[in-house]
Design an enzyme around this catalytic site. Structure first.
Site, PDB file in Angstrom:
ATOM      1  N   ASP A 108      -2.646  12.583  -4.366  1.00 31.20           N
ATOM      2  CA  ASP A 108      -1.409  13.615  -4.024  1.00 31.20           C
ATOM      3  C   ASP A 108      -1.805  14.618  -3.279  1.00 31.20           C
ATOM      4  O   ASP A 108      -2.980  15.082  -2.947  1.00 31.20           O
ATOM      5  CB  ASP A 108      -1.247  14.230  -5.480  1.00 31.20           C
ATOM      6  CG  ASP A 108      -0.340  13.269  -6.449  1.00 31.20           C
ATOM      7  OD1 ASP A 108      -0.231  12.099  -6.117  1.00 31.20           O
ATOM      8  OD2 ASP A 108      -0.275  13.614  -7.677  1.00 31.20           O
ATOM      9  N   ARG A 158       2.485   8.029   1.111  1.00 33.80           N
ATOM     10  CA  ARG A 158       3.594   8.164   0.283  1.00 33.80           C
ATOM     11  C   ARG A 158       4.226   9.487   0.946  1.00 33.80           C
ATOM     12  O   ARG A 158       3.512  10.499   1.146  1.00 33.80           O
ATOM     13  CB  ARG A 158       3.552   8.537  -1.204  1.00 33.80           C
ATOM     14  CG  ARG A 158       4.630   9.103  -1.813  1.00 33.80           C
ATOM     15  CD  ARG A 158       4.022   9.841  -3.280  1.00 33.80           C
ATOM     16  NE  ARG A 158       3.425   8.868  -4.146  1.00 33.80           N
ATOM     17  CZ  ARG A 158       2.584   9.526  -5.122  1.00 33.80           C
ATOM     18  NH1 ARG A 158       2.150  11.023  -5.157  1.00 33.80           N
ATOM     19  NH2 ARG A 158       2.091   8.440  -5.992  1.00 33.80           N
ATOM     20  N   ALA A 163       6.516  20.127  -2.801  1.00 35.05           N
ATOM     21  CA  ALA A 163       6.874  20.747  -4.309  1.00 35.05           C
ATOM     22  C   ALA A 163       6.156  22.144  -4.286  1.00 35.05           C
ATOM     23  O   ALA A 163       6.568  22.674  -5.349  1.00 35.05           O
ATOM     24  CB  ALA A 163       6.489  19.904  -5.338  1.00 35.05           C
TER      25      ALA A 163
END
Ligand code: FDA
Length: 281
Positions: A108, A158, A163
């Site tokens: 991530d 990805r 965020a």
């Protein structure tokens, strides 16, 4: 269930790996894939980072064979803030177990303080591992260059909007600009990537992805749409029935607050949901 756990239950599969795997089974029955995330971030204690990496190894072994052994990890959870060497060592160990069990690890992307370090650790590991991918954030000005570099190396990316709260000096802050960047990078990844993962709940971006794939005759096997557990579950199903591959990000664990807070910050409907739950509605 304690009240905070009850509130988080909308976005979090449960506190244990078993609860996450149970969600993975339900998704599999609908033809939907999963990536599992043991929640947590910003660990500044080497021993704790090691325990978290071990828990990820155990998770990879615990996911039944019929469910893909696909996990998402945050490097700040693996001691990136303690030392880069420790983080490299722990992530490499997790990748080793993933290789043993035929699994895949997605790294991530976190706030901009970690962007370059995350990419550096990923690139170092990537030299020896095929079963690892990265996340890039459309709101960062640098991302188009990062996408092009990733494509030139055959990396699995990805794409998400991003965020974290970032300054205008490095990120687009208007939604229209973030969406334009997302569309540009989606087209690059779909046209030239082999495993593009397009992560969004934004209907205009979902439609753009599917329309572009159709127009360019990009087969469904070359990309997937990804969404977060708890958000737009009916859409996961309609997309799957229409032949698009969908993967759901399934977070679990007790350290859910930062993740939960980001979900509230990005969408007022999520705050309304929590308020309604508190009022017993
Ligand atoms: P956003 O929240 O901007 O919503 C835009 C529009 O989408 C809404 O106006 C509405 O039309 C539609 N919509 C959204 N939610 C809906 C709902 N529940 N029901 C109906 N319509 C809805 N971020 C990061 O920084 N690093 C990472 O590694 C990741 N990883 C990641 C993985 C996956 C699988 C996903 C889906 C997301 C991430 N993210 C992430 C989070 C990402 O960066 C972003 O913050 C959120 O996905 C929110 O942006 P969206 O594009 O999804 O829609």
């Amino acid at each position: 269930m304690r009240l905070p756990d009850f509130l988080a239950a909308r976005f979090v599969a449960g506190s244990t790996a078993e609860s996450a795997v149970a969600v993975g089974r339900r998704l599999l029955a609908l033809g939907i894939r999963a990536t599992f995330d043991l929640l947590g971030e910003d660990v500044h204690d080497g021993a704790a980072a090691r325990r978290i990496a071990e828990a990820n190894q155990a998770l990879l072994r615990q996911i039944p064979l019929e469910i893909e052994r696909n996990v998402s990890v945050k490097l700040s959870n693996f001691g990136l803030g303690v030392s880069r060497d420790l983080c490299l060592e722990l992530t490499a160990e997790v990748l080793g177990v993933a290789r043993e069990v035929g699994g895949f690890v997605r790294i991530d992307m976190e706030g901009s303080a970690h962007t370059q370090a995350t990419i550096d650790v990923f690139q170092t590991l990537r030299r020896q591992h095929d079963n690892v991918g990265i996340v890039l954030q459309a709101y960062l000005h640098r991302t188009e260059d990062d996408v092009k570099e990733a494509l030139s190396r055959g990396d699995r990316v990805r794409l998400c909007k991003g965020a974290y709260k970032e300054p205008a000096s490095i990120a687009w802050t208007k939604m229209d600009d973030v969406r334009s960047s997302f569309r540009r990078n989606t087209r690059l990844l779909l046209a030239r990537g082999s495993h593009a993962a397009i992560a969004t709940h934004d209907e205009s971006l979902i439609r753009h992805t599917i329309a572009y794939a159709l127009e360019e005759k990009i087969p469904a096997s070359r990309f997937e749409l990804q969404m977060l557990y708890g958000l737009r579950p009916r859409r996961w199903e309609t997309l799957t029935r229409a032949g698009t591959h969908v993967r759901v990000y399934v977070p679990y664990g007790t350290r859910w607050f930062p993740y939960f807070y980001r979900r509230l910050r990005e969408r007022k409907e999520n705050v309304l949901f929590v308020l309604r739950s508190l009022l017993g509605g």
